[in-house]
Scaffold this motif. Structure first.
Motif, PDB file in Angstrom:
ATOM      1  N   PHE A  11       0.876  -1.182   0.000  1.00 19.07           N
ATOM      2  CA  PHE A  11       0.000   0.000   0.000  1.00 19.07           C
ATOM      3  C   PHE A  11       0.907   1.224   0.000  1.00 19.07           C
ATOM      4  N   GLY A  12       1.022   1.890  -1.125  1.00 24.86           N
ATOM      5  CA  GLY A  12       1.881   3.081  -1.177  1.00 24.86           C
ATOM      6  C   GLY A  12       3.312   2.711  -0.817  1.00 24.86           C
ATOM      7  N   GLU A  13       3.781   3.253   0.297  1.00 30.61           N
ATOM      8  CA  GLU A  13       5.158   3.006   0.738  1.00 30.61           C
ATOM      9  C   GLU A  13       5.243   1.735   1.576  1.00 30.61           C
ATOM     10  N   ARG A  14       4.106   1.314   2.130  1.00 30.81           N
ATOM     11  CA  ARG A  14       4.125   0.301   3.170  1.00 30.81           C
ATOM     12  C   ARG A  14       3.850  -1.084   2.572  1.00 30.81           C
ATOM     13  N   THR A  15       4.667  -2.040   2.947  1.00 35.26           N
ATOM     14  CA  THR A  15       4.421  -3.414   2.526  1.00 35.26           C
ATOM     15  C   THR A  15       3.609  -4.102   3.619  1.00 35.26           C
ATOM     16  N   ALA A  16       2.332  -4.325   3.332  1.00 34.58           N
ATOM     17  CA  ALA A  16       1.447  -4.883   4.358  1.00 34.58           C
ATOM     18  C   ALA A  16       1.666  -6.384   4.502  1.00 34.58           C
ATOM     19  N   VAL A  17       1.847  -7.057   3.373  1.00 34.67           N
ATOM     20  CA  VAL A  17       2.103  -8.497   3.400  1.00 34.67           C
ATOM     21  C   VAL A  17       3.316  -8.747   2.508  1.00 34.67           C
ATOM     22  N   GLY A  39      -0.762  -7.522   9.051  1.00 30.29           N
ATOM     23  CA  GLY A  39      -1.047  -7.984   7.700  1.00 30.29           C
ATOM     24  C   GLY A  39      -1.940  -9.210   7.644  1.00 30.29           C
ATOM     25  N   LYS A  40      -2.459  -9.655   8.792  1.00 30.70           N
ATOM     26  CA  LYS A  40      -3.246 -10.880   8.778  1.00 30.70           C
ATOM     27  C   LYS A  40      -4.595 -10.672   8.088  1.00 30.70           C
ATOM     28  N   SER A  41      -5.249  -9.523   8.345  1.00 29.91           N
ATOM     29  CA  SER A  41      -6.539  -9.271   7.681  1.00 29.91           C
ATOM     30  C   SER A  41      -6.355  -9.061   6.186  1.00 29.91           C
ATOM     31  N   THR A  42      -5.277  -8.373   5.815  1.00 26.38           N
ATOM     32  CA  THR A  42      -4.992  -8.163   4.388  1.00 26.38           C
ATOM     33  C   THR A  42      -4.808  -9.504   3.695  1.00 26.38           C
ATOM     34  N   ASP A 210       4.132 -11.160  11.696  1.00 25.28           N
ATOM     35  CA  ASP A 210       4.548  -9.897  12.297  1.00 25.28           C
ATOM     36  C   ASP A 210       5.163  -9.041  11.193  1.00 25.28           C
ATOM     37  N   GLY A 211       4.770  -7.788  11.159  1.00 21.27           N
ATOM     38  CA  GLY A 211       5.319  -6.870  10.157  1.00 21.27           C
ATOM     39  C   GLY A 211       5.159  -7.365   8.732  1.00 21.27           C
ATOM     40  N   GLY A 212       4.049  -8.046   8.460  1.00 18.56           N
ATOM     41  CA  GLY A 212       3.779  -8.488   7.095  1.00 18.56           C
ATOM     42  C   GLY A 212       4.434  -9.806   6.721  1.00 18.56           C
ATOM     43  N   LYS A 213       5.263 -10.315   7.620  1.00 14.49           N
ATOM     44  CA  LYS A 213       5.965 -11.578   7.297  1.00 14.49           C
ATOM     45  C   LYS A 213       5.389 -12.728   8.115  1.00 14.49           C
ATOM     46  N   LEU A 214       5.423 -13.905   7.494  1.00 17.44           N
ATOM     47  CA  LEU A 214       5.040 -15.111   8.228  1.00 17.44           C
ATOM     48  C   LEU A 214       6.268 -15.596   9.004  1.00 17.44           C
TER      49      LEU A 214
END
Lengths: 316, 382
Positions: A11-17, A39-42, A210-214
């Motif tokens: 999303f823009g600058e942010r890597t959600a997943v 990032g779990k909901s995403t 956490d932080g988009g990473k599994l």
């Protein structure tokens, strides 16, 4: 079987997943767990295409979900969310009938299905079918939310913190019912939660994000025994871990013959279908190192001792 | 049993007493134009109708002061008003006896004050009764029908207001025209305004550009608006005579409908946007997640749920437009405004009233009807 392959969403600058790979076997419950914003909901929303991935694929039974119209795909997948989102202007009946009607079922089929689902959730048809959502309690509303998600007999159901807004007692009861229904119907559930207790109680597989990473995906037992350093071991809890581990096994696993102990009339008893955690709690409460284990008919079928629990409870 | 005092009722009852003593119920005018003098209370009270009214009003006033069941208050005050209207009609022959053929009996300030006070008593009792919306509507419409039946029976035919009515053979046509003008401008405003409102909800940019413009339109006084529209419309009619054939001219229906259309846009657009803004995000997410298409979401979920707020915008527009159509009478738009401006020109108060009263009544009934609709759409969807 659901496979998430290299799933990424920016999303823009942010890597959600971030490059997420996960495999969920059919008929299992997988819990995606993490703090809010991890990032779990995403991830969940990419499975029914409410959010399109920046890169990566989702396969359901080997088929890429992008081969289907998003609306068609979503009608095949059950969906239940925290706010429940029952339609306030439609009765319970019409809420449950939503997806079957989108799929153009005949009115007889719809009617039969609504009856079945209310039965399944132990809600009386005459009492509830023609109520409007605002007249129901939170627990009843969430039951209807689950019934609505199950209406078109999906093989996969996505749930986004479905029990988050309920009081602890109702939550626990609904978790039990959900697990029962899932086993009965044999469906696959991917569930987002931030509650490790819920994940342990329900899931066959827990995926910690956490932080988009599994960070780690494993069975509850494996996760509790061998959590990765850092966030995962923080999440599964230091001192609580042993108790959570005990809660995963039924008493039946550690039952010993009664002859090994000197049982008398005053020895407290416990139901065999409860967990080892319940047994330990009973022993502490009754100040009794040994408990008599009884089956569903109340007949003694063995005994359980605190020594056995101690040997089973620890880590490695 | 200790009686408790109802303060609002006490105030109203005292006001009724003061009005009866101080203000004339009827005026005796030498002819249609000249102002008359009030019929003194002493002379009026000698008449049988007025006596019946006073006899009924005394217990009504006393009960209204006390905290008794609102149904009792409603029944008594409604009956009192009917008896008052009946009395003024039945006594008029005797009061007019001995005057010249040009003399007229007109409703005096006392009557209007009593109408207001009894109306307040009924409103208060109706609110406290907490009836269902549909029942309330039926009750009010039934009562008004009874009043009209009395008037249609020729009860007030000797009073100046009804004399003016009988002088105006086009009264009912003007009423239809009045409603057509008001509703004819609202329908296009709905067709344009609802999609615009949805656009405003979805795009803050559109909202930021559109709402100030519509608000500015709203601040233009209606007469100025008619004036502003006259110039481009008459230019249009001059350059395209065919348009003029269809009634697109500087005066008449075209500028009236166009002005009312412009006034209607703001309440419709902003209430549609507000209705959509207020939707529960969880409901929308659930609808989308279950596989509804955009169109299905709009028709099955968003519009029905936003409807009560949208209807309250419609209520503003309908009542506002019914009032504004009266002003359109000035530029030849027709409707009850025609009587108001004719009456003002001739200083004939009764003709002004013949335009004003039905306008108020139409606005009141329209508001009541929409309130009932709102209550019915909100009943289950909260």
């Amino acid at each position: 079987m659901i496979e998430l392959q290299g799933l990424t969403r920016v999303f823009g600058e942010r890597t959600a997943v971030d490059n997420l790979n996960l495999r969920v076997e059919s008929g299992q419950i997988c819990a995606l767990i993490g703090t809010s914003g991890c990032g779990k909901s995403t991830t969940l929303k990419m499975i029914n295409r409410l959010i399109e991935p920046t890169s990566g694929t989702v396969l359901i039974n080997g088929e890429d979900i992008r081969n289907q119209q998003p609306e068609q795909l979503r009608r095949r997948i059950g969906y239940a969310i925290q706010g429940i989102g029952l339609f306030p202007h439609r009765s319970v009946y019409d809420n449950i009938a939503t997806v079957p009607r989108l799929l153009n079922w005949s009115s007889e089929q719809v009617d039969q299905r609504v009856h079945e689902l209310l039965d399944l959730l132990k809600m009386d048809f005459d009492t509830f079918a023609h109520q409007y959502p605002h007249r129901l309690s939170g627990g009843e509303q969430q039951r209807i939310g689950v019934a609505r998600a199950l209406a078109a007999r999906p093989e996969l159901m996505l749930m986004d913190e479905p029990f988050g807004a309920l009081d602890p007692l109702t939550r626990e009861r609904l978790q039990g019912e959900l697990k029962q229904i899932q086993r009965m119907l044999g469906i696959t559930i991917i569930l987002v939660t931030h509650d490790i207790e819920e994940a342990i109680r329900l899931a066959d597989q827990i995926a910690v994000m956490d932080g988009g990473k599994l960070l780690q995906a494993a069975s509850p037992r494996e996760l509790l025994r061998n959590p990765r350093e850092g966030f995962v071991s923080q999440l599964v809890g230091g001192e609580e871990r042993a108790l959570r581990l005990l809660s995963l096994s039924p008493i039946a696993d550690l039952v010993q013959p009664t002859e090994l102990f000197e049982l008398n009339e005053d020895t407290p008893s416990i139901d065999a279908h409860l967990t080892l955690r319940d047994a330990l709690a009973r022993q502490l409460w009754q100040r009794s190192p040994v408990l008599r284990v009884v089956d569903a008919n109340g007949a003694t079928c063995g005994a359980i001792s605190v020594q056995e629990l101690l040997s089973a409870g620890g880590g490695n | 049993m200790p009686f408790r005092i109802d303060r609002l009722g006490l105030t109203l009852a005292v006001a009724v007493a003061l009005v009866l003593v101080l203000l004339p119920l009827l005026n005796l005018q030498p002819n249609r134009i000249l102002p008359g003098s009030g019929v003194p209370l002493g002379e009026l009270i000698a008449q049988p109708g007025a006596q019946r009214f006073i006899l009924l009003m005394i217990p009504t006033a006393i009960l209204v002061c006390l905290r008794v069941h609102p149904a009792l208050k409603l029944g008594l005050s409604a009956l009192s008003l009917l008896v008052l209207i009946y009395a003024l009609g039945s006594d008029s022959d005797a009061l007019l006896a001995g005057s010249s053929g040009f003399a007229r009996l007109a409703l005096g300030s006392g009557f209007w004050a009593l109408l207001l006070l009894l109306g307040l008593m009924m409103t208060d009792a109706l609110i406290k009764l907490e009836l269902g919306a549909l029942l309330r509507l039926l009750l009010i419409v039934g009562y008004l029908a009874a009043l009209f039946a009395l008037l249609a029976n020729g009860l007030w035919d000797r009073l100046s207001l009804m004399l003016e009515y009988h002088n105006q053979p086009t009264f009912w046509q003007q009423g239809v025209r009045h409603l057509l003008l008001a509703l004819g401008s609202i329908l296009p405003a709905l067709i344009v305004g609802v999609p615009l409102g949805i656009r405003c909800h979805r795009s803050p940019r559109v909202r930021a550009a559109l709402i100030p413009v519509l608000s500015l339109l709203q601040t233009i006084p209606s007469l100025a608006m008619f004036g502003l529209l006259m110039i481009p419309l008459s230019l249009l009619a001059l350059s395209f005579p065919l348009l003029a054939e269809f009634g697109i001219r500087g005066i008449g229906v075209a500028p009236a409908v166009l002005a009312l259309f412009l006034y209607s846009l703001l309440p419709i657009v902003s209430n549609t946007a507000a209705g959509f803004d207020g939707l529960d995000p969880a409901v929308l997410q659930a609808a989308r997640g279950m596989g509804m298409s955009r169109r299905q979401m709009l028709w099955q979920i968003e519009l029905p749920l936003a409807l009560p707020v949208m209807l309250s915008g419609l209520r503003i527009v309908v009542t506002m437009n019914i009032g504004l159509v009266a002003v359109a009478g000035l530029i030849g738009g027709g409707g009850y405004g025609t009587y108001i401006f004719q009456g003002l020109g001739q200083t004939a108060t009764d003709l002004v009233l013949l335009g004003t009263l039905p306008t108020i009544l139409l606005a009141f009934l329209a508001a009541l009807l929409i309130d009932t609709l709102i209550a019915m759409t909100q009943r289950e969807a909260r």
